[in-house]
Design a protein around this motif. Sequence first.
Motif, PDB file in Angstrom:
ATOM      1  N   ALA A 196      14.437   8.248  -7.145  1.00 52.45           N
ATOM      2  CA  ALA A 196      13.381   7.579  -7.909  1.00 52.45           C
ATOM      3  C   ALA A 196      12.276   7.161  -6.954  1.00 52.45           C
ATOM      4  N   ALA A 197      11.075   6.959  -7.500  1.00 49.20           N
ATOM      5  CA  ALA A 197       9.957   6.478  -6.700  1.00 49.20           C
ATOM      6  C   ALA A 197       9.049   5.610  -7.574  1.00 49.20           C
ATOM      7  N   ILE A 198       8.290   4.755  -6.897  1.00 48.97           N
ATOM      8  CA  ILE A 198       7.398   3.841  -7.599  1.00 48.97           C
ATOM      9  C   ILE A 198       6.085   3.729  -6.836  1.00 48.97           C
ATOM     10  N   SER A 199       4.992   3.700  -7.565  1.00 49.77           N
ATOM     11  CA  SER A 199       3.683   3.601  -6.931  1.00 49.77           C
ATOM     12  C   SER A 199       3.487   2.222  -6.316  1.00 49.77           C
ATOM     13  N   TRP A 200       2.426   2.092  -5.519  1.00 48.54           N
ATOM     14  CA  TRP A 200       2.236   0.831  -4.815  1.00 48.54           C
ATOM     15  C   TRP A 200       1.920  -0.319  -5.770  1.00 48.54           C
ATOM     16  N   THR A 201       1.367  -0.009  -6.925  1.00 50.75           N
ATOM     17  CA  THR A 201       1.104  -1.071  -7.912  1.00 50.75           C
ATOM     18  C   THR A 201       2.331  -1.371  -8.769  1.00 50.75           C
ATOM     19  N   GLY A 202       3.279  -0.450  -8.770  1.00 47.90           N
ATOM     20  CA  GLY A 202       4.417  -0.584  -9.669  1.00 47.90           C
ATOM     21  C   GLY A 202       4.170  -0.010 -11.047  1.00 47.90           C
ATOM     22  N   GLY A 203       2.980   0.503 -11.257  1.00 47.32           N
ATOM     23  CA  GLY A 203       2.625   0.982 -12.581  1.00 47.32           C
ATOM     24  C   GLY A 203       3.127   2.369 -12.916  1.00 47.32           C
ATOM     25  N   VAL A 259      19.368  10.848 -13.104  1.00 48.54           N
ATOM     26  CA  VAL A 259      19.485   9.389 -13.203  1.00 48.54           C
ATOM     27  C   VAL A 259      18.582   8.808 -14.275  1.00 48.54           C
ATOM     28  N   GLN A 260      17.741   9.641 -14.866  1.00 43.69           N
ATOM     29  CA  GLN A 260      16.822   9.174 -15.898  1.00 43.69           C
ATOM     30  C   GLN A 260      17.582   8.460 -17.010  1.00 43.69           C
ATOM     31  N   GLY A 261      17.126   7.276 -17.361  1.00 43.33           N
ATOM     32  CA  GLY A 261      17.768   6.511 -18.415  1.00 43.33           C
ATOM     33  C   GLY A 261      18.917   5.638 -17.951  1.00 43.33           C
ATOM     34  N   ARG A 262      19.369   5.846 -16.724  1.00 47.25           N
ATOM     35  CA  ARG A 262      20.474   5.026 -16.190  1.00 47.25           C
ATOM     36  C   ARG A 262      20.014   4.125 -15.053  1.00 47.25           C
ATOM     37  N   PHE A 263      19.062   4.606 -14.255  1.00 43.48           N
ATOM     38  CA  PHE A 263      18.566   3.870 -13.093  1.00 43.48           C
ATOM     39  C   PHE A 263      17.152   3.385 -13.372  1.00 43.48           C
ATOM     40  N   THR A 264      16.815   2.230 -12.772  1.00 41.43           N
ATOM     41  CA  THR A 264      15.465   1.682 -12.887  1.00 41.43           C
ATOM     42  C   THR A 264      14.987   1.221 -11.524  1.00 41.43           C
ATOM     43  N   ILE A 265      13.827   1.725 -11.118  1.00 42.24           N
ATOM     44  CA  ILE A 265      13.225   1.305  -9.850  1.00 42.24           C
ATOM     45  C   ILE A 265      12.154   0.261 -10.164  1.00 42.24           C
ATOM     46  N   THR A 321       0.817  -1.216   0.000  1.00 35.31           N
ATOM     47  CA  THR A 321       0.000   0.000   0.000  1.00 35.31           C
ATOM     48  C   THR A 321       0.853   1.270   0.000  1.00 35.31           C
ATOM     49  N   TYR A 322       2.162   1.110   0.054  1.00 34.24           N
ATOM     50  CA  TYR A 322       3.059   2.250   0.149  1.00 34.24           C
ATOM     51  C   TYR A 322       3.692   2.608  -1.188  1.00 34.24           C
ATOM     52  N   VAL A 323       3.830   3.906  -1.425  1.00 31.90           N
ATOM     53  CA  VAL A 323       4.770   4.395  -2.423  1.00 31.90           C
ATOM     54  C   VAL A 323       6.171   4.184  -1.858  1.00 31.90           C
ATOM     55  N   MET A 324       7.073   3.712  -2.687  1.00 35.09           N
ATOM     56  CA  MET A 324       8.448   3.494  -2.250  1.00 35.09           C
ATOM     57  C   MET A 324       9.374   4.415  -3.037  1.00 35.09           C
ATOM     58  N   GLY A 325      10.334   4.978  -2.324  1.00 39.63           N
ATOM     59  CA  GLY A 325      11.271   5.882  -2.969  1.00 39.63           C
ATOM     60  C   GLY A 325      12.706   5.557  -2.613  1.00 39.63           C
ATOM     61  N   TRP A 326      13.597   5.988  -3.479  1.00 43.46           N
ATOM     62  CA  TRP A 326      15.041   5.951  -3.211  1.00 43.46           C
ATOM     63  C   TRP A 326      15.550   7.392  -3.180  1.00 43.46           C
ATOM     64  N   PHE A 327      16.359   7.670  -2.176  1.00 41.08           N
ATOM     65  CA  PHE A 327      17.013   8.958  -2.038  1.00 41.08           C
ATOM     66  C   PHE A 327      18.506   8.715  -1.843  1.00 41.08           C
ATOM     67  N   ARG A 328      19.280   9.770  -1.986  1.00 42.57           N
ATOM     68  CA  ARG A 328      20.709   9.647  -1.721  1.00 42.57           C
ATOM     69  C   ARG A 328      21.230  10.920  -1.085  1.00 42.57           C
TER      70      ARG A 328
END
Length: 123
Positions: free
Chosen positions: A49-56, A64-70, A31-38
Amino acid sequence: QVQLVESGGGLVQAGGSLKLSCAASGRTFNTYVMGWFRQAPGKEREFVAAISWTGGNTLYADSVQGRFTISRDNAKNTVYLQMNSLEPEDTAVYYCAAAYGNIRVGPAYYDYWGQGTQVTVSS
């Protein structure tokens, strides 16, 4: 309550790759949005980067766009950050975080944080 534990950091040469993992406790992970910070020494914590709870839905910092994938696997209560084409400027402690609601870029919106994992990119 959610507890987060990051792993996968290390030392890598510029141009290399690393995959970070963040394992979450609790039955409501999906049920959580998950994020990465540095956070680099002497700098503020920044959104990666961040990703919704569904992953959609995903969102990335321009740097980091184009280099990192969450991605996330709700069955395993785990979120990942695949980092390719690493640069020395990516050197930082990387944190995962959990938030309710919509994807956000501001650290203040995130309710739970891991302890961080060090990523060092040598030139």
